[in-house]
Each structure stands twice: as structure tokens, then as C-alpha cells.
Enzyme design. Structure first.
Site, PDB file in Angstrom:
ATOM      1  N   TYR A  69      -8.155  84.430  60.611  1.00 32.05           N
ATOM      2  CA  TYR A  69      -9.232  85.219  60.011  1.00 32.05           C
ATOM      3  C   TYR A  69      -8.924  85.450  58.535  1.00 32.05           C
ATOM      4  O   TYR A  69      -7.769  85.666  58.162  1.00 32.05           O
ATOM      5  CB  TYR A  69      -9.368  86.567  60.716  1.00 32.05           C
ATOM      6  CG  TYR A  69      -9.797  86.481  62.167  1.00 32.05           C
ATOM      7  CD1 TYR A  69     -11.023  85.929  62.521  1.00 32.05           C
ATOM      8  CD2 TYR A  69      -8.979  86.984  63.178  1.00 32.05           C
ATOM      9  CE1 TYR A  69     -11.432  85.866  63.854  1.00 32.05           C
ATOM     10  CE2 TYR A  69      -9.374  86.939  64.514  1.00 32.05           C
ATOM     11  CZ  TYR A  69     -10.604  86.374  64.848  1.00 32.05           C
ATOM     12  OH  TYR A  69     -10.997  86.311  66.169  1.00 32.05           O
ATOM     13  N   HIS A 189     -17.225  75.671  68.765  1.00 30.13           N
ATOM     14  CA  HIS A 189     -16.510  76.888  68.401  1.00 30.13           C
ATOM     15  C   HIS A 189     -17.294  78.121  68.869  1.00 30.13           C
ATOM     16  O   HIS A 189     -18.524  78.098  68.890  1.00 30.13           O
ATOM     17  CB  HIS A 189     -16.329  76.925  66.882  1.00 30.13           C
ATOM     18  CG  HIS A 189     -15.316  77.891  66.403  1.00 30.13           C
ATOM     19  ND1 HIS A 189     -15.597  79.230  66.202  1.00 30.13           N
ATOM     20  CD2 HIS A 189     -14.004  77.732  66.088  1.00 30.13           C
ATOM     21  CE1 HIS A 189     -14.507  79.844  65.770  1.00 30.13           C
ATOM     22  NE2 HIS A 189     -13.524  78.967  65.695  1.00 30.13           N
TER      23      HIS A 189
END
Length: 226
Positions: A69, A189
Site C-alpha cells: 500500500y 485483482h
């Protein structure tokens, strides 16, 4: 020992040819310089957290992501995981939705996946660092040398492993996996941009457990503690 911390001895043995190569040592210098420019995530001491939580000979499932992230306070070195108290990112929220639909497991109020890692789920990203707000900016810089070597080492492991490949970066690793020995579950994803186009409804958690049981291995308890 690397510039970023110590890999556990079992993984260090498996990855030694890469870790000691001149190419990777040059890459380490590049990453060290990136951290000095900063900010880069995760904290440098957490870069190898996936390997620390899941010993090589205990890997039963690999969940492969793209890269960490890229916002402050999120990345902790485990793919898709964030520390308790951090807002659950959209991709992980979709993973929880699929888990609930697949196994009727209620969604928890945190994003800490270390309980999975401690059971033998290697939460690995294809790329292990990312500059602030620059998703995948460290792709093709050198991390793939290490993560490809990790997949190749697992491919040589004696017991069957279930590889869960979400997204194109993860699917690219399929070429390293012998499906006569191991299993691949792949989809798009879980990002909000793609989850509705082939992630929801894939039932990766129940399928992984069925394959583990079929192989004589203990299934994963996917229920996280609050």
C-alpha cells in the site's frame, strides 16, 4: 544481513544466490537511496515481514499481491494486510466480502492478516517497497529477482502448495510454478477497479482448503480474531 534487516535463516539459505549477487547488492543501494529521499513504504525493518511470519518449510498457501500500500501508515510488509487501527483498504474490504460469501465468515473490523501468515499463508508482494503515492513505482527495479527466487524455491518444496494469484503482477509468476506438483488459483485483482470483473465468486478460500486437504495438509482457519 541486508541493508534493510535480517531475513530469517531458512529463507536466507534459500535466497542466498540472489542476496549475494552483485546485481542485487547494486539494487539494495538503489532502494537505500530511495528511502533517504523518502517517504517509502513499508518501514525498512518490515520489508521482509512476510518471510519472518511464515517459515519456508511451513508455507502451505501463497497469496501474491502487486506491491505494498502506498499511503502513510498502511503497509506492514504483508500483502493486503494493515495494522489494527488502520482503515481497511478497499482491496482488502473486497477480500473480506469474498471470504464471507465463500465460507460464511463474518467480516472483522481490522485488516491485520498476521493470523493467516502464522498458519502458513505467505503474504508476499511481487515488489516489496513503494514510494509514497506512487503505486508500482518500484516495479522492474530489482525486487523481482528476490520474489521470483522465493517462488522458485517454493516450487522445489516437497509438499504441495496452493498459489493464489490476484492480478496481472501475481499471474506473471505462474510461469515459475509446476502445476504437476502445486496448485494455482488465479483471478483479477480484488481492487474496486476490477473485483466485479472476475474476483467475486471465485471462492479461493474454500478451494485452497479443499486442495490442502486433498494433499494431506491441514486447512487454513481463515476466521480472524477481532
Amino acid at each position: 544481513m541486508t541493508s534493510f534487516g535480517k531475513l530469517p535463516s531458512d529463507w536466507a539459505r534459500e535466497l542466498a544466490p540472489v542476496l549475494t549477487s552483485e546485481t542485487f547488492r547494486t539494487f539494495e543501494k538503489f532502494i537505500a537511496a530511495e528511502y533517504k529521499k523518502g517517504p517509502v513504504y513499508p518501514d525498512p525493518m518490515n520489508i521482509y515481514a512476510a518471510f519472518e511470519h511464515t517459515p519456508f518449510n511451513q508455507v502451505k498457501v501463497v497469496i501474491l499481491g502487486q506491491d505494498p500500500y502506498h499511503q502513510p501508515g498502511q503497509a506492514q510488509g504483508l500483502s493486503f494486510s494493515v495494522a489494527k487501527g488502520v482503515k481497511i483498504p478497499p482491496s482488502l474490504r473486497n477480500i473480506y466480502k469474498e471470504l464471507e460469501a465463500d465460507l460464511a465468515i463474518s467480516q472483522v473490523d481490522h485488516g491485520d492478516l498476521r493470523e493467516w501468515a502464522d498458519q502458513g499463508v505467505l503474504l508476499l508482494n511481487a515488489v516489496l517497497t513503494v514510494p509514497d503515492s506512487q503505486a508500482n513505482a518500484h516495479k522492474s527495479k530489482g525486487w523481482e529477482l528476490l520474489t521470483d527466487a522465493a517462488i522458485e524455491a517454493l516450487n522445489d518444496a516437497p509438499k504441495p502448495i496452493v498459489f493464489i494469484l490476484w492480478g496481472n503482477s501475481a499471474k506473471a509468476k505462474a510461469r515459475l510454478i509446476d502445476t504437476n506438483k502445486h496448485y494455482i488459483l488465479s483471478s483479477v485483482h480484488p481492487s474496486p477497479l476490477s473485483a466485479s470483473r472476475g474476483f467475486f465468486g471465485t471462492k479461493p478460500f474454500s478451494k485452497a482448503n479443499a486442495l490442502l486437504v486433498q494433499s494431506g495438509r491441514t486447512p487454513i482457519n481463515w476466521q480472524l480474531s477481532e
